[in-house]
Scaffold this active site. Sequence first.
Site, PDB file in Angstrom:
ATOM      1  N   GLN A  34      -4.914   3.890  18.428  1.00 14.47           N
ATOM      2  CA  GLN A  34      -5.929   3.694  17.391  1.00 14.47           C
ATOM      3  C   GLN A  34      -6.870   2.569  17.811  1.00 14.47           C
ATOM      4  O   GLN A  34      -6.369   1.514  18.174  1.00 14.47           O
ATOM      5  CB  GLN A  34      -5.265   3.360  16.054  1.00 14.47           C
ATOM      6  CG  GLN A  34      -4.506   4.551  15.517  1.00 14.47           C
ATOM      7  CD  GLN A  34      -4.032   4.413  14.080  1.00 14.47           C
ATOM      8  OE1 GLN A  34      -3.542   5.342  13.502  1.00 14.47           O
ATOM      9  NE2 GLN A  34      -4.182   3.241  13.494  1.00 14.47           N
ATOM     10  N   ASN A  93       0.816  -1.217   0.000  1.00 14.18           N
ATOM     11  CA  ASN A  93       0.000   0.000   0.000  1.00 14.18           C
ATOM     12  C   ASN A  93       0.850   1.269   0.000  1.00 14.18           C
ATOM     13  O   ASN A  93       0.367   2.347   0.321  1.00 14.18           O
ATOM     14  CB  ASN A  93      -1.003  -0.008   1.163  1.00 14.18           C
ATOM     15  CG  ASN A  93      -0.335  -0.204   2.502  1.00 14.18           C
ATOM     16  OD1 ASN A  93       0.876  -0.101   2.628  1.00 14.18           O
ATOM     17  ND2 ASN A  93      -1.132  -0.490   3.523  1.00 14.18           N
ATOM     18  N   ARG A 120       3.294   7.381  11.366  1.00  9.21           N
ATOM     19  CA  ARG A 120       2.741   6.897  12.625  1.00  9.21           C
ATOM     20  C   ARG A 120       2.520   8.093  13.548  1.00  9.21           C
ATOM     21  O   ARG A 120       3.371   8.980  13.642  1.00  9.21           O
ATOM     22  CB  ARG A 120       3.676   5.894  13.320  1.00  9.21           C
ATOM     23  CG  ARG A 120       3.679   4.505  12.705  1.00  9.21           C
ATOM     24  CD  ARG A 120       2.315   3.806  12.787  1.00  9.21           C
ATOM     25  NE  ARG A 120       2.310   2.498  12.146  1.00  9.21           N
ATOM     26  CZ  ARG A 120       1.837   2.255  10.913  1.00  9.21           C
ATOM     27  NH1 ARG A 120       1.306   3.222  10.188  1.00  9.21           N
ATOM     28  NH2 ARG A 120       1.847   1.032  10.431  1.00  9.21           N
ATOM     29  N   HIS A 155      -7.351   6.288  10.096  1.00 11.47           N
ATOM     30  CA  HIS A 155      -6.213   5.642   9.422  1.00 11.47           C
ATOM     31  C   HIS A 155      -6.718   4.863   8.189  1.00 11.47           C
ATOM     32  O   HIS A 155      -7.079   3.696   8.286  1.00 11.47           O
ATOM     33  CB  HIS A 155      -5.529   4.695  10.410  1.00 11.47           C
ATOM     34  CG  HIS A 155      -4.204   4.200   9.943  1.00 11.47           C
ATOM     35  ND1 HIS A 155      -3.313   3.576  10.773  1.00 11.47           N
ATOM     36  CD2 HIS A 155      -3.610   4.229   8.724  1.00 11.47           C
ATOM     37  CE1 HIS A 155      -2.233   3.249  10.100  1.00 11.47           C
ATOM     38  NE2 HIS A 155      -2.392   3.616   8.845  1.00 11.47           N
TER      39      HIS A 155
HETATM   40  P1  NAI Z   1      10.254   1.588   3.680  1.00 11.58           P
HETATM   41  O1  NAI Z   1      10.832   0.555   4.584  1.00 11.58           O
HETATM   42  O2  NAI Z   1      10.300   1.409   2.217  1.00 11.58           O
HETATM   43  O3  NAI Z   1      10.928   3.005   3.991  1.00 11.58           O
HETATM   44  C1  NAI Z   1      11.220   3.462   5.258  1.00 11.58           C
HETATM   45  C2  NAI Z   1      12.411   4.409   5.139  1.00 11.58           C
HETATM   46  O4  NAI Z   1      12.588   5.055   6.397  1.00 11.58           O
HETATM   47  C3  NAI Z   1      13.739   3.699   4.826  1.00 11.58           C
HETATM   48  O5  NAI Z   1      14.319   4.273   3.682  1.00 11.58           O
HETATM   49  C4  NAI Z   1      14.578   3.960   6.083  1.00 11.58           C
HETATM   50  O6  NAI Z   1      15.948   4.077   5.807  1.00 11.58           O
HETATM   51  C5  NAI Z   1      13.976   5.266   6.562  1.00 11.58           C
HETATM   52  N1  NAI Z   1      14.241   5.590   7.953  1.00 11.58           N
HETATM   53  C6  NAI Z   1      14.169   4.791   9.041  1.00 11.58           C
HETATM   54  N2  NAI Z   1      14.499   5.480  10.149  1.00 11.58           N
HETATM   55  C7  NAI Z   1      14.758   6.741   9.748  1.00 11.58           C
HETATM   56  C8  NAI Z   1      15.149   7.923  10.441  1.00 11.58           C
HETATM   57  N3  NAI Z   1      15.319   7.905  11.761  1.00 11.58           N
HETATM   58  N4  NAI Z   1      15.329   9.054   9.721  1.00 11.58           N
HETATM   59  C9  NAI Z   1      15.186   9.066   8.384  1.00 11.58           C
HETATM   60  N5  NAI Z   1      14.806   7.969   7.675  1.00 11.58           N
HETATM   61  C10 NAI Z   1      14.602   6.830   8.359  1.00 11.58           C
HETATM   62  O7  NAI Z   1       8.743   1.766   4.180  1.00 11.58           O
HETATM   63  P2  NAI Z   1       7.520   2.480   3.456  1.00 11.58           P
HETATM   64  O8  NAI Z   1       6.741   1.491   2.667  1.00 11.58           O
HETATM   65  O9  NAI Z   1       7.996   3.700   2.762  1.00 11.58           O
HETATM   66  O10 NAI Z   1       6.641   2.856   4.725  1.00 11.58           O
HETATM   67  C11 NAI Z   1       7.131   3.789   5.693  1.00 11.58           C
HETATM   68  C12 NAI Z   1       6.201   3.811   6.892  1.00 11.58           C
HETATM   69  O11 NAI Z   1       4.949   4.368   6.515  1.00 11.58           O
HETATM   70  C13 NAI Z   1       5.850   2.438   7.472  1.00 11.58           C
HETATM   71  O12 NAI Z   1       6.835   1.963   8.353  1.00 11.58           O
HETATM   72  C14 NAI Z   1       4.552   2.728   8.184  1.00 11.58           C
HETATM   73  O13 NAI Z   1       4.799   3.165   9.495  1.00 11.58           O
HETATM   74  C15 NAI Z   1       3.945   3.855   7.380  1.00 11.58           C
HETATM   75  N6  NAI Z   1       2.798   3.401   6.588  1.00 11.58           N
HETATM   76  C16 NAI Z   1       1.591   4.003   6.783  1.00 11.58           C
HETATM   77  C17 NAI Z   1       0.481   3.559   6.106  1.00 11.58           C
HETATM   78  C18 NAI Z   1      -0.843   4.211   6.289  1.00 11.58           C
HETATM   79  O14 NAI Z   1      -1.859   3.627   5.942  1.00 11.58           O
HETATM   80  N7  NAI Z   1      -0.904   5.434   6.788  1.00 11.58           N
HETATM   81  C19 NAI Z   1       0.533   2.409   5.202  1.00 11.58           C
HETATM   82  C20 NAI Z   1       1.881   1.936   4.953  1.00 11.58           C
HETATM   83  C21 NAI Z   1       2.952   2.393   5.678  1.00 11.58           C
END
Ligand code: NAI
Length: 400
Positions: A314, A147, A285, A333
């Site tokens: 949530q 997603n 989050r 959400h």
């Molecule tokens: P991803 O794993 O592809 O990307 C996460 C990125 O965050 C990585 O590039 C990582 O290096 C970076 N990162 C981690 N800690 C960091 C920090 N302290 N400072 C800077 N960058 C940092 O994950 P994706 O698919 O992009 O999802 C990201 C987040 O979005 C998920 O973990 C989830 O919490 C949230 N999410 C929310 C959704 C919603 O419905 N609102 C649905 C899907 C994800």
Amino acid sequence: MAKVLCVLYDDPVGGYPPVYARDSVPAIGGYHDGQTTPSPEQIDFTPGELLGSVSGELGLRGFLEERGHRLLVTSDKEGLDSEFERELPDADVVISQPFWPAYLTAERIAKAPRLKLAVTAGIGSDHVDLDAAIAHGMTVAEVTYSNSISVSEHVVMMILALVRNYIPSHQWVLDGGWNIADCVARSYDLEGMQVGTVAAGRIGSAVLRRLKAFDVGLHYTDRHRLTEEVEQELGLTYHATTEELVRVCDVVTINAPLHPETEHLFDDELIAKMKRGAYLVNTARGKICDRDAIVRALETGQLAGYAGDVWFPQPAPPDHPWRTMPHHGMTPHVSGSSLSAQARYAAGTREILECWFAERPIREEYLIVAGGGLAGAGAHSYSARETSRNADEGDQAEPG
Ligand code: NAI
């Protein structure tokens, strides 16, 4: 035989199934980086159906019961009397969605000796205590990328809604007014603004790609720097720290996972370093932002707007201050649970379960915890308090 305990959000108030607005969703075969969409042996649902609520059962019942497993689906997840808490002690597998998370705390994990697999039907496994899961010998898996594009579209929508003052203008229409001056007194063009993302993973990068067409300055920070080629293609400015990024941006979008490094990252101190009148969009989050600091910043005008779809806890209680703070564009959400996304993460959940029961490896990119440490996407994007030694070089986080 395994007991599979699945926690999903409630059915629509109008009953299940809803009347669908469209007859189909486009079939998506792959993602930008070449990863393929989920490929289970079979699915028992029609893409475009509501699968994420209790009656939708993620389309899993036939598959599990034909193989002799037991599926229990509930939305009742909070407190010691909840169905989730009652059914957990002899569960083998827990499935939950971040939209309606079944918080798997260390206490709950300790009560479930048979629990070996936690599946996030979606992305983001911060509702699972990853240290406790590692200590318990569990596997934690999620449907990476399922997603991400859905969320990136929502981010772009929310940025435009805030900057152009869409929601209050729509409200004037509902109220029978034609108050143009009231609508435009807070309305700007995005063109020419500086837009930055905290994290440029799957969602953050997709946001940057989508915003390129808006003739804005694009900025990012991430603990993994993108390739020079991508930076040039998108015209990105890289910042080594979030603080450096927020100082120069008119719009900031948060796309990092919640883990010890990011919890309460946006507090009074960091927000004070943002430009006055900046916009903040957080679909990552809720806990990445200090709840009350956001309210204060909107009230003083330090932030011109805040939008997102993630809260803590949530579901958000009726008196959560983000429901009533000024200049917000919050939704429940929902960004990652469009019907289009549900088809993918339901299929991905099935793919993970097919692998698990057949004792085949789960795709590496779906793993968050496995083999006694962070693994796969988890090792790339998360830090657990005690487990930074398991992460990639460069991922070392300060404990706590
Ligand atoms: P991803 O794993 O592809 O990307 C996460 C990125 O965050 C990585 O590039 C990582 O290096 C970076 N990162 C981690 N800690 C960091 C920090 N302290 N400072 C800077 N960058 C940092 O994950 P994706 O698919 O992009 O999802 C990201 C987040 O979005 C998920 O973990 C989830 O919490 C949230 N999410 C929310 C959704 C919603 O419905 N609102 C649905 C899907 C994800």
